[in-house]
Design a protein around this motif. Structure first.
Motif: not given
Lengths: 219, 254
Positions: A85-95, A167-175
């Motif tokens: 599985q790949i978490g939201p952080l990993t997916a976003a970091v990769l991209g 991908v629902a990673y918790v960052e400013l926009l998401q919050q």
């Protein structure tokens, strides 16, 4: 209409958590994106086609596909191909990192190619290896020329971090989205989010100006 | 003692032959001036000697050792071996090629520090000594941008000397200088000649070649067209091409 910043301020802690998330993904992507860009950029103008072809393919692929699509692809498609599985952080970091590597590779390549041939001659005539010449003579000069472009890239990475919210990673926009969906105050929340971004970026931009001035010394 | 021996050296750029078979033996202490019109292959010859350009045919023997190894009828050169040769051959360029992000002292220390792996104290002592030798002890902390052309070239000479080269190559060291600054650089090179250093010097300064060189080569069309003592080549050239070259250089002399 009435502006209602009270609920935004009331939930400042939610935004603070988001800001930490934004800074975390920014730090990771900055290091990976700009760090990976250097070897790719060197590969881009290597004489050996076995180095040049993959580097060129990498740059063309990641430069010509939207980061948002990459993030979503890494999050949903990659786990189908790979056994984990790949978490939201990993997916976003990769991209974000791979895209930034592709762009910064072009900055490195341009910067290094802008150094006169004579500098290579001077370094090689002393008996320096390619790596020594690169590290001692070429890069220190090239970095100065690349700094404005690299700083731009850093700012771009910072803003790209908002794409991680897809991908629902918790960052400013998401919050921000979270608060807006609870209190129906999107205008105020997104204004606040934009303001926070600009406030965090301001010292970063100043730092890049300062670095540029400092590195100019001696020339 | 033989420092360098070239046998049948050929270099082409694409289909264009620049060197067409150079044979040359350089003994220790020799000061060889290389003359020739532009495009005659002078600079390429120097650049083949320290392998900044790889020769296409022929052999280079350095300190009694043949450089490279023969494989499949072609001579192959390993980068590591070439780097070793370059450490022992100093080169001074027409456009100095100083490192602009380092001070004069930094430039001169760079070889001992990075290439020879000396410690900072040792490299600095050596750097200061070489700067003093070229008369620039007081410019140690100046960046190249703040030096005159002549000073830059003397720093470049000091940088080459700091590596203790067995052979010095000068590639038109005064061609990019204001006439007023040529003298100080030639003076520095002359002092090195008087120290007994082995050097190859590509130059257009015929007077300097006459007074300082122990041998003069005249290159034309990628071949050594004529060679001999300065008096032989410069005063009584046997070949028509040499005579024409020297005449064209004297055209406007007083």
């Amino acid at each position: 209409m009435r502006w209602d910043f009270a609920t935004v301020i009331e939930h400042a802690d939610v935004l603070a958590i988001g800001a930490v998330g934004t800074l975390r993904i920014f730090a990771i992507c900055l290091v990976l994106g700009l760090g990976l860009g250097l070897p790719v950029g060197l590969g881009r103008y290597a004489r050996n086609p076995w180095l040049r072809a993959p580097a060129t393919a990498f740059v063309e692929f990641f430069r010509n596909t939207p980061v948002l699509v990459q993030i979503i692809w890494f999050f949903f498609a990659l786990p189908i191909l790979l056994p984990f599985q790949i978490g939201p952080l990993t997916a976003a970091v990769l991209g974000i990192s791979l895209n930034s590597a592709a762009f910064s590779a072009e900055i490195y390549r341009g910067g290094i190619q802008s150094i006169e041939r004579g500098q290579w001659d001077g370094a090689r005539a002393l008996g320096m290896s390619w790596l020594q010449a690169m590290r001692r003579v070429i890069l220190p000069q090239a970095i100065k020329r690349m700094l404005p472009a690299l700083a731009n890239r850093a700012i771009e990475i910072f803003k790209m971090s908002t794409l991680a919210s897809a991908v629902a990673y918790v960052e400013l926009l998401q919050q921000g989205k979270l608060i807006a969906s609870l209190y129906y105050n999107p205008i105020e929340v997104y204004t606040a989010v934009a303001a926070i971004f600009s406030v965090i970026l301001w010292p970063l931009v100043q730092l890049s100006y300062w670095l540029e001035r400092r590195l100019k010394g001696g020339e | 003692m033989t420092v360098l021996r070239l046998a049948g050296l050929v270099k082409r750029f694409g289909a264009n032959p620049v060197l067409r078979g150079i044979d040359l033996t350089v003994e220790r202490g020799e000061r060889i001036a290389i003359l020739g019109a532009s495009g005659s292959g002078k600079s390429t010859l120097l650049r083949c000697i320290n392998f900044m350009e790889l020769p296409d045919e022929g052999r280079v023997e350095f300190g009694g050792q043949v450089v490279g190894s023969e494989r499949d009828g072609r001579r192959r050169y390993a980068e590591r071996e070439l780097t070793q040769i370059r450490r022992q051959v100093g080169m001074v360029f027409q456009h100095f090629n100083l490192f602009p992000h380092m001070t004069a002292l930094g430039n001169v220390m760079e070889g001992p520090l990075t290439v020879l792996g000396q410690d900072r104290v040792q490299a600095e002592a050596r750097g200061r000594a070489e700067l003093a030798r070229v008369g620039l002890a007081d410019k140690a902390d100046a960046y190249p941008a703040h030096l005159s052309g002549g000073q830059k070239q003397r720093v470049a000479i000091a940088r080459a000397l700091a590596m203790d080269p067995a052979l010095l190559l000068f590639d038109e060291p005064t061609s990019a200088l204001d006439p007023a600054l040529v003298g100080e650089v030639l003076g520095t090179i002359r002092a090195l000649a008087e120290d007994g250093r082995t050097m190859l010097l590509v130059t257009h300064e015929l007077g300097f070649a006459y007074h300082v060189a122990s041998r003069v080569l005249f290159l034309a069309d990628g071949l050594i067209h004529e060679q001999g003592t300065p008096a032989e080549v410069l005063k009584e050239p046997r070949q028509a091409a040499t005579r024409a070259f020297i005449a064209s250089h004297k055209q406007f002399s007083l």
